[in-house]
Design an enzyme around this catalytic site. Sequence first.
Site, mmCIF file in Angstrom:
data_model
loop_
_atom_site.group_PDB
_atom_site.id
_atom_site.type_symbol
_atom_site.label_atom_id
_atom_site.label_comp_id
_atom_site.label_asym_id
_atom_site.label_seq_id
_atom_site.Cartn_x
_atom_site.Cartn_y
_atom_site.Cartn_z
ATOM 1 C CE1 TYR A 143 7.789 19.793 -4.804
ATOM 2 C CE2 TYR A 143 9.077 21.710 -5.449
ATOM 3 C CZ TYR A 143 9.010 20.397 -5.049
ATOM 4 O OH TYR A 143 10.176 19.675 -4.884
ATOM 5 C CE LYS A 147 10.120 19.465 -1.044
ATOM 6 N NZ LYS A 147 10.047 17.984 -0.804
HETATM 7 P P1 NAD Z 1 9.114 11.323 -7.838
HETATM 8 O O1 NAD Z 1 7.784 11.841 -8.253
HETATM 9 O O2 NAD Z 1 9.890 10.530 -8.819
HETATM 10 O O3 NAD Z 1 8.982 10.482 -6.491
HETATM 11 C C1 NAD Z 1 8.115 10.834 -5.458
HETATM 12 C C2 NAD Z 1 7.493 9.576 -4.908
HETATM 13 O O4 NAD Z 1 6.596 9.950 -3.850
HETATM 14 C C3 NAD Z 1 6.665 8.796 -5.943
HETATM 15 O O5 NAD Z 1 7.115 7.459 -6.056
HETATM 16 C C4 NAD Z 1 5.241 8.880 -5.401
HETATM 17 O O6 NAD Z 1 4.459 7.733 -5.678
HETATM 18 C C5 NAD Z 1 5.490 9.066 -3.909
HETATM 19 N N1 NAD Z 1 4.329 9.662 -3.235
HETATM 20 C C6 NAD Z 1 3.657 10.784 -3.604
HETATM 21 N N2 NAD Z 1 2.609 10.983 -2.778
HETATM 22 C C7 NAD Z 1 2.645 9.983 -1.844
HETATM 23 C C8 NAD Z 1 1.825 9.638 -0.746
HETATM 24 N N3 NAD Z 1 0.743 10.364 -0.418
HETATM 25 N N4 NAD Z 1 2.137 8.550 -0.012
HETATM 26 C C9 NAD Z 1 3.218 7.784 -0.343
HETATM 27 N N5 NAD Z 1 4.024 8.049 -1.398
HETATM 28 C C10 NAD Z 1 3.740 9.135 -2.152
HETATM 29 O O7 NAD Z 1 9.942 12.620 -7.347
HETATM 30 P P2 NAD Z 1 11.520 12.794 -7.195
HETATM 31 O O8 NAD Z 1 11.993 13.593 -8.348
HETATM 32 O O9 NAD Z 1 12.153 11.485 -6.883
HETATM 33 O O10 NAD Z 1 11.571 13.751 -5.916
HETATM 34 C C11 NAD Z 1 11.857 13.230 -4.632
HETATM 35 C C12 NAD Z 1 11.921 14.368 -3.623
HETATM 36 O O11 NAD Z 1 12.921 15.292 -4.034
HETATM 37 C C13 NAD Z 1 10.627 15.172 -3.457
HETATM 38 O O12 NAD Z 1 10.451 15.485 -2.094
HETATM 39 C C14 NAD Z 1 10.900 16.446 -4.230
HETATM 40 O O13 NAD Z 1 10.197 17.543 -3.665
HETATM 41 C C15 NAD Z 1 12.400 16.598 -4.015
HETATM 42 N N6 NAD Z 1 13.079 17.350 -5.070
HETATM 43 C C16 NAD Z 1 13.139 16.853 -6.332
HETATM 44 C C17 NAD Z 1 13.813 17.563 -7.326
HETATM 45 C C18 NAD Z 1 13.926 17.027 -8.734
HETATM 46 O O14 NAD Z 1 14.474 17.731 -9.613
HETATM 47 N N7 NAD Z 1 13.461 15.811 -9.023
HETATM 48 C C19 NAD Z 1 14.397 18.794 -7.016
HETATM 49 C C20 NAD Z 1 14.315 19.277 -5.706
HETATM 50 C C21 NAD Z 1 13.653 18.545 -4.740
#
Ligand code: NAD
Length: 244
Positions: A143, A147
């Site tokens: 991951y 990233k």
């Molecule tokens: P989440 O899993 O709730 O949301 C991610 C969304 O991306 C989902 O709705 C999923 O269906 C969609 N997705 C995945 N693959 C896809 C594809 N091929 N085509 C279209 N849509 C697709 O995750 P989140 O927690 O909302 O995270 C959002 C962003 O924040 C991500 O980039 C993650 O790396 C980053 N992030 C999250 C956290 C955390 O603690 N949640 C921390 C640091 C960074």
Amino acid sequence: MAASMKGKRCLVIGGCGFLGRHLCEVLLEKGWTVQVFDIRTTFEDPRIKFFIGDLCKIEDLKPALEGVHCVFHCASPAPLGNNKALFYKVNYEGTQNIIATCKEVGVKRLVLTSSASVVYEGKGIRNGKEDELPYATKPLDYYTETKILQEKTVLAANSQDFYTVAIRPHGIFGPRDLQLVPIAVDMARKGKMKFIIGDGKNVVDFTYVGNVVHGHVLAAEHLNPGSPVCGKAYHITNAEPIFF
Ligand code: NAD
């Protein structure tokens, strides 16, 4: 200077996820015209136009990106997985697709949700500065590896007529979180949180989802020609580190 975004069309890629949906709600409050692109639907809102598709497919992305002022890219496979091929395909190649399609249809602004893990080398960071911390040489997992590639790709795409910025949260908490707090509570209930790794002074950062959204909105409002925001990465945090 911040630009008014009233009536401006944006696309939230990953808008059906935890962060993406919160972002949509705030963008709507601020008067943006909001579109969502996601591989699934998790909610309905008559104010939002939904595009269901896979960001790995340019033919899916293209109709969603037409006429868009700013793209927020917050889609990713769940970080806890170990599927190397999927992380590379979605986070790296998929992001290349997004950039290429933006350029093809004339979209000029891209805000990426990156991750603070891109600079994590296994040692706690206090008061880390974005322009001083190098990317991790030994990323924690696939991951994080992807990233890093994703963020480098997005920031390198910044140019005189395509403006990009990356926001780096660490753990995000808040309403509708299905990962961080529920998994921690589940582990605690199963008695799996009784160990201390190190001397108990490790730090970890958790940020309220509203603050992460605020960082994205500010970034988008400042993503204009000549702005110092262009081509930069920003850590986003609450305030004080939390001992873990
Ligand atoms: P989440 O899993 O709730 O949301 C991610 C969304 O991306 C989902 O709705 C999923 O269906 C969609 N997705 C995945 N693959 C896809 C594809 N091929 N085509 C279209 N849509 C697709 O995750 P989140 O927690 O909302 O995270 C959002 C962003 O924040 C991500 O980039 C993650 O790396 C980053 N992030 C999250 C956290 C955390 O603690 N949640 C921390 C640091 C960074």
